[in-house]
Design a protein around this motif. Structure first.
Motif, PDB file in Angstrom:
ATOM      1  N   SER A   1       0.833  -1.198   0.000  1.00 44.88           N
ATOM      2  CA  SER A   1       0.000   0.000   0.000  1.00 44.88           C
ATOM      3  C   SER A   1       0.871   1.253   0.000  1.00 44.88           C
TER       4      SER A   1
ATOM      5  N   SER B   1      -5.748  -7.526   1.002  1.00 46.71           N
ATOM      6  CA  SER B   1      -4.557  -8.285   1.341  1.00 46.71           C
ATOM      7  C   SER B   1      -4.624  -8.725   2.796  1.00 46.71           C
TER       8      SER B   1
ATOM      9  N   LYS C   1      -4.855  -0.953   2.392  1.00 48.07           N
ATOM     10  CA  LYS C   1      -5.064  -1.152   0.956  1.00 48.07           C
ATOM     11  C   LYS C   1      -6.282  -0.365   0.488  1.00 48.07           C
TER      12      LYS C   1
ATOM     13  N   ASP D   1      -3.127 -11.811  -1.783  1.00 43.71           N
ATOM     14  CA  ASP D   1      -3.802 -10.666  -2.380  1.00 43.71           C
ATOM     15  C   ASP D   1      -5.031 -11.153  -3.135  1.00 43.71           C
TER      16      ASP D   1
ATOM     17  N   GLU E   1      -0.038  -1.489  -5.025  1.00 42.83           N
ATOM     18  CA  GLU E   1      -1.151  -2.396  -5.285  1.00 42.83           C
ATOM     19  C   GLU E   1      -1.163  -2.850  -6.745  1.00 42.83           C
TER      20      GLU E   1
ATOM     21  N   GLU F   1      -7.460  -9.498  -5.890  1.00 46.41           N
ATOM     22  CA  GLU F   1      -7.253  -8.310  -6.706  1.00 46.41           C
ATOM     23  C   GLU F   1      -7.875  -8.451  -8.084  1.00 46.41           C
TER      24      GLU F   1
END
Length: 294
Positions: A52, A135, A130, A195, A80, A197
């Motif tokens: 982050s 995460s 984040k 993660d 990120e 994402e």
């Protein structure tokens, strides 16, 4: 700055080559002083990380500023894996931009936070800093083996949460599309974290964004080095190679398997993680004839 030739460009992962995966800090002092020397020599330096912006501010930018970053330099942060970005100056981090279009829905974030609190808080924590991805990370007081076992269970539970919400998700070889047949998210485990994402986020996206930023302040060097500790970090060098640059990738955790690539892959002898990162930076300080400050 615009008229000064850059002898080298650097795209650096943070966890592993810069920050110790054990302490989560820059534990090798020469890394700080050598980054400052290279920045002063007009080497464009981008930190391209899954971390982050808060982590980079506290663990990377703050110690660099305290040690004395040069007033004239080219430094950038992409966090990120491409969702968050900002310039870095001698005064610290500039304006932070977040790409909200790639963020997980708030309902997913809340459910995953609750999952950690209810079942896994003894080995991991939910990273509240984040801004686009989710995460979870190993607690520094947790045994790594215990974390690995818990992480495997968490990853399965997180996959189930995403499927239940109807969000297209990929985890390893398993893919469950959303109602429209799309897969917008993935679960990406590392040695100390997981993660969750957008599938559009990765280190090549970060590399592309960094090059675009550096090109605004002058010509780009032809020689680049990327440095990382995971297989996804090779994507930084992949992007540079595809764009026609002279690139090599430095793998600071080759035990995971060195990938075959059309460009050189460098290892620093038997050194790994931030010890290898420190050796790599020091070698370029020496090669460019820069003063050793530490």
């Amino acid at each position: 700055m615009r008229d000064t030739l850059s002898p080298l460009g650097l795209l650096l992962d943070v966890d592993g080559p810069i920050a110790s995966p054990v302490t989560r800090t820059i534990a090798t002092p020469s890394i700080i002083t050598d980054l400052i020397s290279l920045a002063g020599a007009n080497v464009p330096i981008a930190f391209i990380t899954g971390r982050s912006s808060t982590f980079i501010r506290e663990q990377v930018v703050a110690p660099l500023c305290e040690a004395g970053l040069p007033e004239s330099m080219r430094m950038y942060g992409v966090c990120e894996k491409g969702a968050v970005w900002f310039p870095i100056t001698a005064a610290g981090m500039g304006r932070i931009i977040v790409d909200d279009s790639v963020a997980l829905p708030a309902v997913a974030v809340d459910l995953l936070r609750d999952l950690v609190a209810d079942r896994f808080s003894d080995t991991m924590f939910f990273d509240e800093t984040k801004q686009a991805m989710v995460s979870v990370e190993q607690r520094t007081d947790a045994d790594h083996g215990a974390y690995q076992a818990a992480a495997a269970e968490f990853n399965e539970a997180a996959f189930a949460v995403m499927v239940e919400l109807g969000l297209g998700i990929r985890f390893g070889d398993r893919v469950v599309p959303d109602a429209a047949g799309a897969v917008g998210f993935r679960i990406d485990p590392t040695i100390i974290s997981t993660d969750i994402e957008s599938v559009t986020l990765d280190k090549d996206r970060g590399a592309e964004r960094a090059l675009a930023f550096f090109s605004e302040s002058g010509s780009l060097p032809r020689v680049w080095r990327s440095v990382g500790d995971s297989r996804s970090d090779y994507l930084m060098a992949d992007h540079l190679h595809a764009a026609g640059y002279d690139v090599s990738h430095v793998d600071v955790r080759p035990s995971d398997g060195i990938l075959e690539r059309p460009y050189p892959v460098i290892v620093e002898g038997t050194l790994i993680h931030d010890a290898a990162g420190a050796e790599f930076l020091r070698s370029w300080v020496d090669r460019l004839g820069l003063p050793r400050n530490g």
